[in-house]
Design a protein around this motif. Structure first.
Motif, PDB file in Angstrom:
ATOM      1  N   MET A 105       0.815  -1.088  -0.054  1.00  0.00           N
ATOM      2  CA  MET A 105       0.023  -0.036   0.040  1.00  0.00           C
ATOM      3  C   MET A 105       1.037   1.378  -0.155  1.00  0.00           C
ATOM      4  N   TYR A 151       2.200   2.539  -3.605  1.00  0.00           N
ATOM      5  CA  TYR A 151       1.185   2.824  -4.320  1.00  0.00           C
ATOM      6  C   TYR A 151       1.404   4.233  -5.202  1.00  0.00           C
ATOM      7  N   ASP A 152       1.711   5.145  -4.174  1.00  0.00           N
ATOM      8  CA  ASP A 152       2.017   6.604  -4.825  1.00  0.00           C
ATOM      9  C   ASP A 152       3.572   6.745  -5.337  1.00  0.00           C
ATOM     10  N   ARG A 212       7.580   1.232  -8.530  1.00  0.00           N
ATOM     11  CA  ARG A 212       6.377   0.453  -7.793  1.00  0.00           C
ATOM     12  C   ARG A 212       6.391  -1.018  -8.443  1.00  0.00           C
ATOM     13  N   GLN A 243       6.771  -4.243  -6.477  1.00  0.00           N
ATOM     14  CA  GLN A 243       5.660  -5.384  -6.665  1.00  0.00           C
ATOM     15  C   GLN A 243       6.276  -6.668  -7.068  1.00  0.00           C
TER      16      GLN A 243
END
Length: 645
Positions: free
Chosen positions: A447, A450-451, A457, A461
C-alpha cells in the motif's frame, strides 16, 4: 604304572598347563585387569601343583612350603572376580571399596603364609599308594580356614555379578559356578589325609581340566578365537578316549583270537604308543592339510587371515557401488586377474565401472531370491580348481555382505525419513508463524508503494510477489496434504496449466491421448505441473529455439486394475549439473534458478508421494532435461482422501 606315578604326572601336567595358560592370558590381556588377575591365579595354581611334584621327589620341606602358599590362589581369584563383575554396565560402590582394599587381602594372605611356615602348619606322610603326601597339622587350621573363606568371598562376588549382569557376562558367571563345583569336587580329596581319611585322591588326577575349563568359561565370550581352539581340543580328546577304549577291547580279545604276542604287550604300552601316534597326527595334520590342499587346489591361498581381511573390508561399504568396488579389488588381488561383480538390485543390474572391467572375462553374478542373496560364477569354466574355490568362498562371503548392507541402508533410510518428518513438523510451525508475521508488513509495503513512480512500484511489486511466493511455498511444503481424489483428464489439466503460463517465445507440444484419466486430486496435480512448467520456463526464457514437450502413456501394472500413467516433461534448456542429479535435486532449498525458493521440486515430490507415485530426473538422448512422473491410474482401496505429514 603305579598310582604314585599317575598322581605325579597329573600334578606336573597341571603345573605346565597353569604356566601356559598364564602366559597366554598375559599375552591376550594387555591392559585388562581382570584377565591379568586370572593369570596370577593360574600361576599360583601351577606353583601349588609343582609343590606336590617336589614333595614326591623327596624335597619335603620345599614342597610343604610351596603348598602352604595356597591362600594366594583364592586371593588372586577374588581380585579377578571383583574386576570381572565391576566392569561393563555394572559399577557398584561396594565393589569399588573391595577393589581399593585388595592390596590388604594380598598382605593378609602373605602373612598367613608366613605364619604357616613359622608354625610348621604342614607335614608329609607316606601311604601305601603314594610315596609322600601333604597333610595339615593343627597349626594349619588357620591356613585352610582362611583359604576357604577367601574362596567363598570370591564366589559371593560372582553371585552378585550374576544377579546384576545380563547376556554373555551372566552366562560366563554361570559357567564359572559350574566349573567351581567341579574344582571343589577335585580339591576335596586333597584334605582327606589331613582328617585321617585313608583314601587315595583319585579326583586330583583330573585337576588339569579345572584350570582349562575355568579360563574357557571366562574368555569364551570375550576372545572368540578360543572357541575354535576348544572345538579342536574336544575333538582330539574324543579321539583319545576312543583309542583308549579300542586298546582296552584289543587287549581283552587278542588272546582269544590267537594273537598271543599282542595279548602279552602291557596295556599301558599300547595306550602310550597309541597316544604318541595321535600326538604325531595332531602335529602333522595342519601341514599335511595345507600341502594336500595345494595339490588339489593349486594356486589358492585361503586362510583365516585372508577371510578376516575380506570380511572386515566388505563391512566398510557404505553403498552398493562402494561394495562392488571393494569386492572387485579384493578378489582381483587374490587371484591376480581382473574380475567383474554384477549385482542385481530390485531387478536393475549394477556394476563398478573400472578400467579393469573392460577386459574382465571372469564375473560373479549376485542376485536376490526372496529374502536370500545368492551368487553364480560366470566365465569360470576354464579356471583352475583353486581359483574356482576362491571365487566360491568369496561369492558366499560377498552375498552375506549384500544382506548386511541392505539391512544397514534400510535402517539409514528409515532414520532419514523419521528426521524428515520431524523436520517437516518443525518447519510447519515455523512457516505458519512466519506467514502470520510477514504478510501484514508485506501488505503495508504494497500500500505504501502505491504512490511511488511506476518503475519503482513495479520493482517493489515484483519483490513482494517473490516474498509472498516463498511464504506460500513453505506453507505448502510443510503443511499437511489432504487429497480429494476424483476422475481427472490429464490432457485437459495440462492444457489449462499451459494456457495460464507465460510461454512467450517457447514452442510447446503435447502428446497425450484425450482418454487418459486417473484418480487424483486435481488441484494438487495442477500444482505439480505449474511448478514443473514454471521451472522449465525460467530456464528457457530468452533462449533461442526454446522447446517444451510433454508426453504421457499408460502402462500395464503388475495387476490388471493397477495400471500406471507415465508422464515425461522434456525441455531443451541447460542440463542439470551432475552433483544436483538424483535425490539431491528434490531436497528442499536446492535450486539454481534465480529468484527461486528452492521448494518447487520438493513440493512436487511430496504431492507425487502422497498419490503413491514416483518422480525422477532421467537422462534422455534427445532432451537435456527430462522429468518422469509415474502415477497409479486408479487409487488403491481406502485412499480416496487422506492427510500426510
Amino acid at each position: 604304572m603305579t598310582l604314585s606315578l599317575m598322581f605325579e604326572i597329573a600334578m606336573l601336567i597341571s603345573s605346565v598347563c597353569g604356566v601356559l595358560v598364564a602366559a597366554w592370558l598375559l599375552w591376550r590381556a594387555r591392559k585388562q585387569g581382570d584377565l591379568q588377575a586370572l593369570a596370577g591365579f593360574a600361576i599360583m595354581m601351577a606353583i601349588w601343583c609343582f609343590g606336590h611334584v617336589v614333595l614326591f621327589q623327596g624335597y619335603e620341606r620345599i614342597g610343604i612350603y610351596i603348598i602352604l602358599a595356597n591362600p594366594l590362589m583364592p586371593t588372586f581369584f577374588l581380585h579377578f572376580a571383583i574386576r570381572f563383575v565391576n566392569s561393563g554396565p555394572v559399577h557398584d560402590i561396594m565393589l569399588d571399596r573391595l577393589l581399593r582394599v585388595i592390596p590388604w587381602f594380598y598382605l593378609t594372605s602373605f602373612a598367613v603364609v608366613l605364619q604357616s611356615w613359622w608354625m610348621e602348619a604342614g607335614d608329609a606322610i607316606s601311604t601305601s599308594d603314594t610315596r609322600s603326601f601333604f597333610i595339615f597339622t593343627e597349626a594349619g587350621t588357620w591356613n585352610l580356614a582362611y583359604t576357604v573363606l577367601i574362596g567363598m568371598l570370591a564366589h559371593g562376588v560372582l553371585l552378585f555379578g550374576w544377579y546384576c549382569h545380563s547376556g554373555n557376562k551372566k552366562r560366563s558367571i554361570l559357567a564359572m559356578f559350574g566349573v567351581g563345583a567341579w574344582g571343589l569336587l577335585l580339591a576335596t580329596s586333597f584334605v582327606f589325609p589331613s582328617f585321617g581319611i585313608s583314601w587315595f585322591p583319585y579326583p586330583m588326577l583330573l585337576l588339569p581340566t579345572y584350570l582349562l575349563l575355568l579360563v574357557y568359561a571366562v574368555v569364551r565370550y570375550q576372545i572368540l578365537s578360543v572357541n575354535a581352539f576348544a572345538n579342536r581340543a574336544l575333538l582330539w580328546l574324543a579321539m583319545t578316549l576312543v583309542i583308549l577304549c579300542l586298546i582296552a577291547v584289543i587287549s581283552v580279545v587278542s588272546g582269544r583270537l590267537g594273537l598271543q604276542a599282542l595279548a602279552n604287550v602291557p596295556s599301558w604300552q599300547l595306550w602310550l604308543y597309541s597316544l604318541l601316534m595321535l600326538l604325531v597326527s595332531a602335529l602333522i595334520y595342519q601341514p599335511l592339510n595345507r600341502i594336500i590342499s595345494r595339490l588339489i587346489y593349486p594356486g589358492t591361498q585361503l586362510n583365516e587371515a585372508v577371510l578376516e581381511t575380506w570380511s572386515s573390508q566388505l563391512k566398510e561399504a557404505q553403498s552398493w557401488s562402494h561394495l562392488i568396488n571393494i569386492g572387485e579389488r579384493l578378489l582381483a588381488k587374490q587371484i591376480r586377474q581382473s574380475i567383474q561383480i554384477r549385482l542385481d538390485i530390485d531387478g536393475e543390474q549394477s556394476s563398478h565401472n573400472s578400467s579393469l572391467q573392460s577386459d574382465a572375462r571372469l564375473a560373479i553374478q549376485v542376485y536376490k531370491v526372496a529374502s536370500d542373496w545368492r551368487f553364480a560364477l560366470l566365465g569360470w569354466d576354464d579356471a583352475s580348481p583353486g581359483m574356482r574355490l576362491t571365487a566360491e568362498v568369496f561369492g558366499s562371503l560377498f552375498s552375506t555382505s549384500c544382506g548386511l548392507l541392505e539391512h544397514s541402508l534400510a535402517l539409514a533410510k528409515a532414520e532419514r525419513k523419521r528426521l524428515d518428518q520431524q523436520h517437516l513438523v518443525e518447519l510447519g510451525s515455523l512457516s505458519a508463524a512466519m506467514a502470520h508475521e510477514l504478510r501484514n508488513p508485506l501488505n503495508i509495503i504494497a500500500m505504501a508503494a502505491y504512490d511511488t513512480p511506476a518503475e519503482t512500484r513495479q520493482h517493489i511489486q515484483t519483490q513482494l510477489q517473490r516474498a509472498d511466493r516463498l511464504v506460500s511455498d513453505m506453507l505448502v511444503y510443510s503443511g499437511g496434504l489432504t487429497l480429494h481424489r476424483s476422475k481427472v483428464s490429464l490432457g485437459a489439466l495440462i492444457r489449462t496449466v499451459l494456457s495460464q503460463a507465460q510461454l512467450e517465445g517457447i514452442h510447446y507440444q503435447l502428446s497425450i491421448d484425450d482418454d487418459i484419466e486417473l484418480e487424483a486430486d486435481s488441484q494438487r496435480l495442477q500444482q505439480v505441473f505449474i511448478n514443473l512448467i514454471d521451472n522449465a520456463v525460467a530456464f528457457l526464457r530468452n533462449q533461442a529455439d526454446a522447446k517444451l514437450f510433454i508426453e504421457a502413456r499408460v502402462e500395464q501394472g503388475a495387476q490388471s486394475n493397477l495400471n500406471k500413467v507415465v508422464i515425461q516433461v522434456h525441455n531443451n534448456g541447460p542440463s542439470i549439473d551432475e552433483p544436483l542429479q538424483g535425490e539431491v535435486l528434490f531436497q528442499p532449498f536446492v535450486t539454481k534458478r534465480a529468484g527461486g525458493s528452492g521448494l518447487g521440486l520438493a513440493i512436487v515430490r511430496r504431492i507425487i508421494d502422497a498419490h503413491g507415485g514416483e518422480i525422477h530426473h532421467r537422462q534422455h538422448s534427445d532432451w537435456p532435461v527430462t522429468f518422469e512422473l509415474i502415477l497409479p491410474q486408479q487409487a488403491p482401496l481406502g485412499t480416496d482422501s487422506h492427510d500426510t505429514k
